[in-house]
Design a protein around this motif. Structure first.
Motif, PDB file in Angstrom:
ATOM      1  N   PHE A  77       0.839  -1.201   0.000  1.00  0.00           N
ATOM      2  CA  PHE A  77       0.000   0.000   0.000  1.00  0.00           C
ATOM      3  C   PHE A  77       0.873   1.249   0.000  1.00  0.00           C
ATOM      4  CE2 PHE A  77      -4.601  -0.847   1.304  1.00  0.00           C
ATOM      5  CZ  PHE A  77      -4.628  -2.075   0.671  1.00  0.00           C
ATOM      6  N   GLU A  78       1.937   1.218   0.785  1.00  0.00           N
ATOM      7  CA  GLU A  78       2.855   2.354   0.818  1.00  0.00           C
ATOM      8  C   GLU A  78       3.506   2.557  -0.543  1.00  0.00           C
ATOM      9  OE1 GLU A  78       6.538   4.026   3.584  1.00  0.00           O
ATOM     10  OE2 GLU A  78       5.937   1.916   3.708  1.00  0.00           O
ATOM     11  N   LYS A  79       3.874   1.468  -1.190  1.00  0.00           N
ATOM     12  CA  LYS A  79       4.481   1.540  -2.524  1.00  0.00           C
ATOM     13  C   LYS A  79       3.529   2.169  -3.532  1.00  0.00           C
ATOM     14  CE  LYS A  79       6.729  -1.519  -5.903  1.00  0.00           C
ATOM     15  NZ  LYS A  79       7.105  -2.939  -6.197  1.00  0.00           N
ATOM     16  N   ALA A  80       2.217   1.919  -3.343  1.00  0.00           N
ATOM     17  CA  ALA A  80       1.210   2.464  -4.254  1.00  0.00           C
ATOM     18  C   ALA A  80       0.786   3.878  -3.895  1.00  0.00           C
ATOM     19  CB  ALA A  80      -0.009   1.552  -4.261  1.00  0.00           C
ATOM     20  N   GLY A  81       1.323   4.422  -2.811  1.00  0.00           N
ATOM     21  CA  GLY A  81       0.950   5.772  -2.383  1.00  0.00           C
ATOM     22  C   GLY A  81      -0.388   5.831  -1.679  1.00  0.00           C
ATOM     23  N   LEU A  82      -0.869   4.680  -1.188  1.00  0.00           N
ATOM     24  CA  LEU A  82      -2.139   4.621  -0.461  1.00  0.00           C
ATOM     25  C   LEU A  82      -1.893   4.763   1.034  1.00  0.00           C
ATOM     26  CD1 LEU A  82      -3.797   1.585  -2.300  1.00  0.00           C
ATOM     27  CD2 LEU A  82      -4.380   4.002  -2.585  1.00  0.00           C
ATOM     28  N   PRO A  83      -2.910   5.157   1.796  1.00  0.00           N
ATOM     29  CA  PRO A  83      -2.770   5.166   3.256  1.00  0.00           C
ATOM     30  C   PRO A  83      -2.394   3.769   3.761  1.00  0.00           C
ATOM     31  CG  PRO A  83      -4.781   6.296   2.594  1.00  0.00           C
ATOM     32  CD  PRO A  83      -4.239   5.642   1.366  1.00  0.00           C
ATOM     33  N   THR A  84      -1.659   3.723   4.841  1.00  0.00           N
ATOM     34  CA  THR A  84      -1.267   2.432   5.414  1.00  0.00           C
ATOM     35  C   THR A  84      -1.823   2.218   6.813  1.00  0.00           C
ATOM     36  OG1 THR A  84       0.792   3.385   6.267  1.00  0.00           O
ATOM     37  CG2 THR A  84       0.866   2.368   4.070  1.00  0.00           C
ATOM     38  N   ASP A  85      -2.208   3.284   7.498  1.00  0.00           N
ATOM     39  CA  ASP A  85      -2.806   3.155   8.831  1.00  0.00           C
ATOM     40  C   ASP A  85      -4.136   2.424   8.718  1.00  0.00           C
ATOM     41  OD1 ASP A  85      -3.087   4.170  11.785  1.00  0.00           O
ATOM     42  OD2 ASP A  85      -4.979   4.690  10.773  1.00  0.00           O
ATOM     43  N   ARG A  86      -4.354   1.448   9.586  1.00  0.00           N
ATOM     44  CA  ARG A  86      -5.531   0.576   9.427  1.00  0.00           C
ATOM     45  C   ARG A  86      -6.851   1.344   9.539  1.00  0.00           C
ATOM     46  NH1 ARG A  86      -3.237  -0.988  14.501  1.00  0.00           N
ATOM     47  NH2 ARG A  86      -1.946  -2.484  13.363  1.00  0.00           N
ATOM     48  N   THR A  87      -6.889   2.394  10.320  1.00  0.00           N
ATOM     49  CA  THR A  87      -8.120   3.191  10.411  1.00  0.00           C
ATOM     50  C   THR A  87      -8.375   3.931   9.103  1.00  0.00           C
ATOM     51  OG1 THR A  87      -7.808   3.481  12.802  1.00  0.00           O
ATOM     52  CG2 THR A  87      -9.310   5.002  11.691  1.00  0.00           C
ATOM     53  N   GLU A  88      -7.331   4.509   8.535  1.00  0.00           N
ATOM     54  CA  GLU A  88      -7.476   5.226   7.269  1.00  0.00           C
ATOM     55  C   GLU A  88      -7.781   4.256   6.128  1.00  0.00           C
ATOM     56  OE1 GLU A  88      -4.276   7.953   6.417  1.00  0.00           O
ATOM     57  OE2 GLU A  88      -3.926   8.280   8.556  1.00  0.00           O
TER      58      GLU A  88
ATOM     59  N   SER B 287      -9.403   1.393   6.392  1.00  0.00           N
ATOM     60  CA  SER B 287     -10.815   0.993   6.539  1.00  0.00           C
ATOM     61  C   SER B 287     -11.751   2.045   5.976  1.00  0.00           C
ATOM     62  CB  SER B 287     -11.136   0.745   8.019  1.00  0.00           C
ATOM     63  OG  SER B 287     -10.323  -0.273   8.564  1.00  0.00           O
ATOM     64  N   ALA B 288     -11.383   3.307   6.152  1.00  0.00           N
ATOM     65  CA  ALA B 288     -12.241   4.405   5.690  1.00  0.00           C
ATOM     66  C   ALA B 288     -12.266   4.520   4.178  1.00  0.00           C
ATOM     67  CB  ALA B 288     -11.764   5.720   6.299  1.00  0.00           C
ATOM     68  N   MET B 289     -11.285   3.915   3.496  1.00  0.00           N
ATOM     69  CA  MET B 289     -11.232   4.014   2.029  1.00  0.00           C
ATOM     70  C   MET B 289     -12.313   3.191   1.354  1.00  0.00           C
ATOM     71  SD  MET B 289      -7.293   4.028   0.681  1.00  0.00           S
ATOM     72  CE  MET B 289      -6.895   2.372   1.246  1.00  0.00           C
TER      73      MET B 289
ATOM     74  N   VAL C 288      -4.397  -5.474   9.365  1.00  0.00           N
ATOM     75  CA  VAL C 288      -5.796  -5.891   9.372  1.00  0.00           C
ATOM     76  C   VAL C 288      -6.689  -4.656   9.420  1.00  0.00           C
ATOM     77  CG1 VAL C 288      -7.555  -7.281  10.522  1.00  0.00           C
ATOM     78  CG2 VAL C 288      -5.151  -7.973  10.644  1.00  0.00           C
ATOM     79  N   ALA C 289      -7.654  -4.584   8.505  1.00  0.00           N
ATOM     80  CA  ALA C 289      -8.593  -3.462   8.449  1.00  0.00           C
ATOM     81  C   ALA C 289     -10.023  -3.991   8.460  1.00  0.00           C
ATOM     82  CB  ALA C 289      -8.348  -2.637   7.188  1.00  0.00           C
ATOM     83  N   SER C 290     -10.962  -3.079   8.564  1.00  0.00           N
ATOM     84  CA  SER C 290     -12.379  -3.461   8.491  1.00  0.00           C
ATOM     85  C   SER C 290     -12.721  -3.927   7.091  1.00  0.00           C
ATOM     86  CB  SER C 290     -13.269  -2.265   8.856  1.00  0.00           C
ATOM     87  OG  SER C 290     -13.026  -1.850  10.174  1.00  0.00           O
ATOM     88  N   VAL C 291     -13.667  -4.817   7.018  1.00  0.00           N
ATOM     89  CA  VAL C 291     -14.083  -5.340   5.725  1.00  0.00           C
ATOM     90  C   VAL C 291     -15.151  -4.429   5.124  1.00  0.00           C
ATOM     91  CG1 VAL C 291     -15.927  -6.819   6.649  1.00  0.00           C
ATOM     92  CG2 VAL C 291     -14.776  -7.469   4.541  1.00  0.00           C
ATOM     93  N   PRO C 292     -15.137  -4.198   3.812  1.00  0.00           N
ATOM     94  CA  PRO C 292     -16.217  -3.422   3.197  1.00  0.00           C
ATOM     95  C   PRO C 292     -17.574  -4.078   3.475  1.00  0.00           C
ATOM     96  CG  PRO C 292     -14.418  -3.726   1.644  1.00  0.00           C
ATOM     97  CD  PRO C 292     -14.120  -4.598   2.821  1.00  0.00           C
ATOM     98  N   GLY C 293     -18.587  -3.283   3.558  1.00  0.00           N
ATOM     99  CA  GLY C 293     -19.929  -3.832   3.729  1.00  0.00           C
ATOM    100  C   GLY C 293     -20.340  -4.097   5.152  1.00  0.00           C
ATOM    101  N   GLY C 294     -19.425  -3.976   6.091  1.00  0.00           N
ATOM    102  CA  GLY C 294     -19.823  -4.053   7.493  1.00  0.00           C
ATOM    103  C   GLY C 294     -19.922  -5.440   8.084  1.00  0.00           C
ATOM    104  N   GLY C 295     -18.798  -6.096   8.313  1.00  0.00           N
ATOM    105  CA  GLY C 295     -18.769  -7.332   9.079  1.00  0.00           C
ATOM    106  C   GLY C 295     -19.185  -8.558   8.305  1.00  0.00           C
ATOM    107  N   GLY C 296     -19.603  -9.565   9.060  1.00  0.00           N
ATOM    108  CA  GLY C 296     -19.961 -10.851   8.481  1.00  0.00           C
ATOM    109  C   GLY C 296     -19.495 -11.980   9.373  1.00  0.00           C
TER     110      GLY C 296
END
Length: 445
Positions: A174-185, A187-189, A313-321
């Motif tokens: 993710f860092e290589k791609a210039g994306l946020p790496t913090d798990r909270t950030e 998850s928000a993506m 580890v981040a949150s999953v899209p769509g809210g859990g499961g």
């Protein structure tokens, strides 16, 4: 639940089942008190064969087995992890052994997809009530306990882990791609799956040699379980065991998502729980994978020590499961059912399940373990000290099971073969849905 070196078929699985796993390092703390009666002394130790499936750290039993064997010289556990693949290899072989009355271990693991059939075949199992284990009922959520009881009231299985959902990602990529790496950030993506795909396109535009996701099947399964919760908590069968693949919106929604992922070139085209998938994890062939709690041990075991700290580890899209979870049962053919019941009891005790979670990430189904401060505050060093207790424990008590029919495992295998074929090009996109329905009907018999 998987190991780094894969088993390639039933012949190999059976051969490997004959070899004991090497075990080392003991977990801390005293041995949980078993509800089962003590074993009588014997001139030679009684060996209890515990058969499981999966890759990476699979059921997470390495330390627990070592601890038991160090403290119980009269009863020794031999852990046999037979194969990575439950539906394709482990369960068909286990059915054969259970039906013939020979070959099964003294304690056997059963994935949720096999429990419908297991419950229906009461003649296969010892009744754990005979060994005092009915006293364990208060240790588990009602649905987990009841799934281990046959229609005629036989207690045949105790719960190991449960699902809970997250998404594992390669922080370094993710860092290589210039994306946020913090798990909270991170998850928000991706609050939705559409946004998850959009982020994937941005990622692949920057990191040319890595795909966004492992393949279609893992994320298909995550979406299926999310959608099942919106459609009566059923997937391939209704609660009367009628096949509803072509009628349940959850299946079509998950299929449509998998098809979009494939058509947009966002997958590494790897079928989960295969040799190639394990190798892809190790080589960094993909940046994300759907992660129910037990998948943490799979990923870390497959990726190897060199990847420590690269995953998060981040949150999953769509809210859990809620995907997955297993049980331990004692086959009636065991020559040592009393001792086998003791081992099944030990492996599902709160202290044991809590240590498995802190060691490997398999979320306990034992409610006392879920409430353990060590579980609530657990962090996973491999996953960049992700607060896995916070991520998984809070949702554990509210997880709702998805009903899985008697032939769920067979139908699941057929469906996922089509979804994989769609991704690797062997099944045309415009024919994939009808083939999925047709193959599901054949598998359901």
């Amino acid at each position: 639940m998987m190991i780094s070196k894969r088993r390639g078929g039933l012949a190999a699985a059976s051969a490997l089942a004959a070899a004991a796993l090497a075990v080392a390092s003991c977990s801390s703390g005293g041995t949980p008190q078993s509800s089962a009666p003590a074993s009588s002394a014997a001139a030679e130790p009684v060996t209890i064969r515990v058969q499981t499936f999966g890759g990476g750290e699979n059921f997470g039993y390495k330390n627990a087995v070592a601890k038991w064997n160090a403290e119980h010289k009269d009863i020794q556990i031999k852990h046999e992890n037979l194969t990575d693949q439950f539906e394709q290899q482990y369960w068909p072989q286990m059915i054969q052994w259970l039906t013939s009355g020979t070959g099964a271990g003294d304690v056997v693991g059963i994935d949720e997809g096999g429990m419908g059939l297991a419950k229906a075949r009461t003649e296969w199992w010892a009744d754990l009530k005979e060994y005092g284990l009915e006293s364990r009922k208060a240790d588990f959520p009602a649905w987990k306990w009841e799934n281990g009881v046959t229609a005629d009231g036989k207690l045949f299985a105790l719960g190991t882990d449960i699902g809970g959902m997250s998404l594992c990602y390669r922080k370094d990529l993710f860092e290589k791609a210039g994306l946020p790496t913090d798990r909270t950030e991170v998850s928000a993506m991706w609050p939705t799956w559409d946004e998850f795909m959009n982020v994937g396109k941005k990622f692949q535009a920057k990191v040319k040699d890595t795909k966004w996701a492992d393949g279609t099947n893992t994320l298909y399964q995550v979406v299926l379980y999310q959608e099942a919760a919106k459609n009566g908590n059923v997937s391939y069968f209704d609660k009367s065991n009628n096949l509803i693949v072509d009628k349940n919106p959850a299946v079509k929604t998950a299929f449509d998502f998998a098809q979009k992922m494939s058509q947009q070139g966002l997958t590494a085209k790897l079928r989960n729980f295969t040799d190639e998938w394990a190798t892809g994890t190790q080589k960094g062939s993909f940046a994300t994978v759907g992660c129910p709690s037990w998948m943490l041990g799979v990923v870390s075991g497959n990726a190897g020590d060199d990847a420590k700290g690269k995953w998060d580890v981040a949150s999953v899209p769509g809210g859990g499961g809620n995907w997955g979870g297993s049980w331990l049962a004692v086959p009636k053919q065991s020559k040592h059912p009393k001792e086998a019941a003791m081992v099944a009891d030990y492996l599902t005790q709160a202290q044991t399940e809590a240590s498995i979670f802190t060691d490997f990430g398999n979320m306990p189904s034992n409610t006392k373990a879920q409430q353990d401060p060590a579980v609530q505050g657990a962090k996973n060093e491999f996953f960049n000290d992700a607060p896995i207790g916070e991520i998984f424990a809070k949702s554990a008590a509210s997880l709702q099971p998805v009903f899985l029919g008697v032939k769920h495992a067979q139908v699941k295998n057929a469906i996922e073969s089509v979804i994989q074929g769609m991704d690797d090009g062997s099944v045309p996109y415009d024919k994939a849905w009808q083939q999925l329905v047709d193959d599901a009907v054949k598998a359901a018999g």
